[in-house]
Design a protein around this motif. Structure first.
Motif, PDB file in Angstrom:
ATOM      1  N   ALA A  93     -33.760 -18.324 -12.594  1.00 32.06           N
ATOM      2  CA  ALA A  93     -34.247 -19.617 -12.096  1.00 32.06           C
ATOM      3  C   ALA A  93     -35.693 -19.843 -12.534  1.00 32.06           C
ATOM      4  CB  ALA A  93     -34.115 -19.690 -10.577  1.00 32.06           C
ATOM      5  N   GLU A  94     -35.994 -19.470 -13.796  1.00 33.45           N
ATOM      6  CA  GLU A  94     -37.324 -19.646 -14.386  1.00 33.45           C
ATOM      7  C   GLU A  94     -38.411 -18.886 -13.625  1.00 33.45           C
ATOM      8  OE1 GLU A  94     -37.939 -21.104 -17.304  1.00 33.45           O
ATOM      9  OE2 GLU A  94     -35.771 -21.337 -17.448  1.00 33.45           O
ATOM     10  N   SER A  95     -38.038 -17.801 -12.982  1.00 32.92           N
ATOM     11  CA  SER A  95     -39.012 -17.036 -12.208  1.00 32.92           C
ATOM     12  C   SER A  95     -38.791 -15.548 -12.415  1.00 32.92           C
ATOM     13  CB  SER A  95     -38.865 -17.374 -10.721  1.00 32.92           C
ATOM     14  OG  SER A  95     -39.730 -16.560  -9.938  1.00 32.92           O
ATOM     15  N   ASN A  96     -39.872 -14.791 -12.274  1.00 33.16           N
ATOM     16  CA  ASN A  96     -39.796 -13.329 -12.288  1.00 33.16           C
ATOM     17  C   ASN A  96     -39.589 -12.766 -10.892  1.00 33.16           C
ATOM     18  OD1 ASN A  96     -40.013 -12.641 -15.018  1.00 33.16           O
ATOM     19  ND2 ASN A  96     -42.242 -12.871 -15.002  1.00 33.16           N
ATOM     20  N   TYR A  97     -39.864 -13.599  -9.874  1.00 31.04           N
ATOM     21  CA  TYR A  97     -39.832 -13.124  -8.493  1.00 31.04           C
ATOM     22  C   TYR A  97     -38.791 -13.878  -7.681  1.00 31.04           C
ATOM     23  CZ  TYR A  97     -44.201 -10.614  -9.294  1.00 31.04           C
ATOM     24  OH  TYR A  97     -45.162  -9.748  -9.767  1.00 31.04           O
ATOM     25  N   ILE A  98     -37.814 -13.163  -7.176  1.00 32.45           N
ATOM     26  CA  ILE A  98     -36.862 -13.663  -6.181  1.00 32.45           C
ATOM     27  C   ILE A  98     -36.859 -12.606  -5.081  1.00 32.45           C
ATOM     28  CG2 ILE A  98     -34.493 -14.393  -5.705  1.00 32.45           C
ATOM     29  CD1 ILE A  98     -35.728 -16.180  -7.763  1.00 32.45           C
ATOM     30  N   SER A  99     -37.012 -13.002  -3.844  1.00 37.97           N
ATOM     31  CA  SER A  99     -37.297 -12.064  -2.758  1.00 37.97           C
ATOM     32  C   SER A  99     -36.280 -10.934  -2.620  1.00 37.97           C
ATOM     33  CB  SER A  99     -37.392 -12.823  -1.424  1.00 37.97           C
ATOM     34  OG  SER A  99     -36.175 -13.503  -1.155  1.00 37.97           O
ATOM     35  N   PHE A 100     -35.024 -11.173  -2.993  1.00 32.01           N
ATOM     36  CA  PHE A 100     -33.981 -10.154  -2.823  1.00 32.01           C
ATOM     37  C   PHE A 100     -34.129  -9.016  -3.839  1.00 32.01           C
ATOM     38  CE2 PHE A 100     -29.746  -8.329  -3.059  1.00 32.01           C
ATOM     39  CZ  PHE A 100     -29.271  -8.391  -1.761  1.00 32.01           C
ATOM     40  N   PHE A 101     -34.836  -9.279  -4.941  1.00 31.12           N
ATOM     41  CA  PHE A 101     -34.842  -8.367  -6.089  1.00 31.12           C
ATOM     42  C   PHE A 101     -36.192  -7.690  -6.289  1.00 31.12           C
ATOM     43  CE2 PHE A 101     -31.827 -11.805  -6.815  1.00 31.12           C
ATOM     44  CZ  PHE A 101     -30.655 -11.112  -7.094  1.00 31.12           C
ATOM     45  N   VAL A 102     -36.155  -6.553  -7.004  1.00 32.85           N
ATOM     46  CA  VAL A 102     -37.395  -5.857  -7.337  1.00 32.85           C
ATOM     47  C   VAL A 102     -38.201  -6.720  -8.310  1.00 32.85           C
ATOM     48  CG1 VAL A 102     -36.329  -3.592  -7.028  1.00 32.85           C
ATOM     49  CG2 VAL A 102     -36.413  -4.597  -9.316  1.00 32.85           C
TER      50      VAL A 102
END
Length: 559
Positions: A93-102
């Motif tokens: 989703a055009e991001s490096n950070y998604i709260s569920f993932f490292v």
């Protein structure tokens, strides 16, 4: 210690035995714990509302369809309890950070980081270069240069043609004058010679004039070109500097807390996207927070990409080109499962001679048996037939089959026979028939598949469809029977590319139905159900057309 990315199992896993060794990431069957973690991650992906991304699984969803590799790493926490980490490859989703993932090992999207600032400077250079290339004066001067060159070409071509025509006319006049014996012949010849000189002088002057015009305009354009080249060189140097800075800062830990950068691992030349795969992210997070890795699994989620073959929810090994050098460092000192790729699968299997005479032989190769020696395994058809025919000369093995494919292979006993049979292959005079069992129903009874193939440079030995760089690959097919949701089919390959039949069967532009047991492009099972069942060729000595057959019954094994 706060571990925001640690996921505790929703399933009771207390009774499941831990694996004795860590997963060998390049060829594995997921451990039960890794499967449960993957299934819980998949359940999250179905229900989540943390991000919007079009995986191509829901109709009429907005956005470009991009499937993704996801990974899970089962870990042991300091209190000896089990949990798991989740990661995605690349960006989501055009991001490096998604709260569920490292998080990523290195965040190239960090707003105040050196990489983002470097990108901004590169973007500024790009804008300056684009503005310069669209400069009205620059375009005007380049256009004027092109116009002068065109006029020069037209004018000089006209003069050359005129001179040529004048010469023909003078030659005719000379001939007539000499034949007439006229008293004025000397005067006429003199005039003709002078006219010839004048034509030559005019062409030289015109050439000199146009060369002067072109050179003068080229000097004007060159001033612009040099300024543009200076800008491009500055951009190139900044880009190279930024890349080197990235390679130095993009570092990976192992269990000993030893850090190695991308630059060190790949000797300053890492492939694009190296370090962004799920496995390195997972292990780096685990080692950063003193978590013990227990088991790893990676799977594909979403539609298959256009060139590769990836199946929704299918487990896949870590890629060789990008991940193997990184994971070799990260897994130092960790005992992993056996590398099944280094274990000889042909041990205990025998080659069967189907036909033999003084000149050649046709053998039947079992499945999971190399045609020629590999990097780690020497045992192969080639080494076996050298023992079977010790008096034979020449290369012996005329053609190859994939290791997992069984069936007929031609063996030449002399170099002359080898050359003659090779010639038949090159001229496509040898007819090959394969029988395969496909994991689904094919509605079209017969047809042709044309999909160009090339190797996946980052993940050998996988092949991919590529219309730009791929080699032509053509396969005819004919359905034999359909039973129990599977299709028995004949393949008639026109070309002989690596994994051609496997890719043509599985790819969505081919039959979109993988061969049963295809551990690369489908689902692993008892064996790859692909068998070279017939060879038709001309005997190099007798000139007899030989048809050699060795059928197989796949259906009986998969009912």
């Amino acid at each position: 210690m706060e571990l925001n990315c640690v996921r505790h199992f929703n399933t009771d896993v207390s009774s499941i035995a831990l694996p004795q060794k860590f997963t060998f990431p390049f060829y594995y069957t997921p451990h039960t714990l890794a499967k449960i973690a993957a299934e819980e991650l998949q359940e999250y992906l179905v229900k989540q509302q943390d991000f919007e991304h079009n995986f191509g699984l829901q109709p009429h969803q907005n956005g470009l369809i991009i499937g993704k590799m996801f990974g899970v790493l089962v870990v042991e926490l300091p209190n000896k309890s089990l949990a798991y980490l989740a990661a995605f490859s690349g960006k989501l989703a055009e991001s490096n950070y998604i709260s569920f993932f490292v998080p990523p090992v290195f965040d190239t999207l960090q707003k105040n980081g050196f990489y983002k600032k470097g990108e901004e400077l590169l973007n500024q250079y790009n804008k300056e270069i684009e503005a310069f290339e669209n400069n009205v004066d620059y375009i005007k001067e380049k256009s004027l240069l092109a116009e002068i060159k065109q006029k020069a070409t037209t004018d000089l071509s006209y003069l050359k043609e005129k001179n040529k025509s004048n010469k023909l006319l003078r030659d005719t006049m000379r001939k007539k004058a000499l034949e007439s014996h006229n008293e004025d012949v000397e005067q006429l010849l003199y005039q003709l010679n002078e006219a010839s000189k004048n034509d030559s002088i005019l062409l030289k002057k015109a050439t000199k004039y146009w060369n002067y015009c072109i050179e003068n305009q080229e000097k004007i354009v060159q001033i612009f070109d040099e300024q543009l080249a200076t800008l491009k060189e500055k951009r190139k140097q900044k880009s190279a500097s930024l890349q080197q800075q990235l390679f130095e800062n993009y570092s990976f830990l192992n269990q000993y807390q030893e850090s190695k950068s991308l630059g060190e691992i790949f000797q300053q030349n890492p492939p694009a996207g190296a370090g962004e795969c799920a496995a390195p992210k997972l292990l780096h997070y685990a080692f950063t927070h003193q978590l013990k890795p227990i088991a790893l699994a990676e799977f594909w989620w979403g539609q298959s990409p256009k060139s590769e073959i990836k199946k929704h929810k299918q487990y896949y090994p870590a890629c060789i080109g990008k991940c193997k050098p990184i994971l070799s460092h990260m897994l130092q000192g960790i005992k992993t499962d056996k590398n099944m790729l280094a274990i000889n699968p042909a041990e205990g299997k025998e080659l069967k001679i189907i036909y033999e005479d003084d000149y050649l032989a046709v053998i039947c190769k079992p499945e999971e048996f190399l045609s020629v020696p590999g990097k780690e395994i020497i045992d192969s058809v080639q080494t076996r037939v050298q023992q079977m025919f010790p008096k034979a000369t020449g290369p012996l093995v005329v053609h190859r089959l994939d290791m997992s494919t069984s069936g007929l292979m031609l063996i030449a006993k002399t170099i002359d026979i080898y050359t003659a049979l090779q010639s038949q292959f090159i001229q496509r005079k040898i007819k090959k028939t394969y029988i395969a069992l496909l994991d689904g129903v094919i509605s079209t009874p017969k047809g042709r598949i044309d999909l160009p193939l090339r190797v996946d440079l980052d993940n050998r030995p996988y092949q991919m469809v590529c219309y730009e760089y791929g080699k032509p690959a053509t396969t005819d097919y004919e359905v034999i029977a359909t039973q129990n949701g599977k299709t028995l089919i004949h393949f008639y390959p026109i070309t002989g590319r690596t994994h051609q039949l496997r890719v043509h069967a599985s790819h969505h532009l081919g039959l979109h139905t993988p061969i049963v047991g295809d551990d690369l492009y489908g689902t692993k099972n008892k064996r790859l159900c692909l068998h070279a069942s017939q060879l038709v060729f001309t005997h190099p000595i007798t000139q007899e057309l030989l048809t050699i057959e060795n059928p197989i019954d796949f259906n009986s094994s998969y009912e």
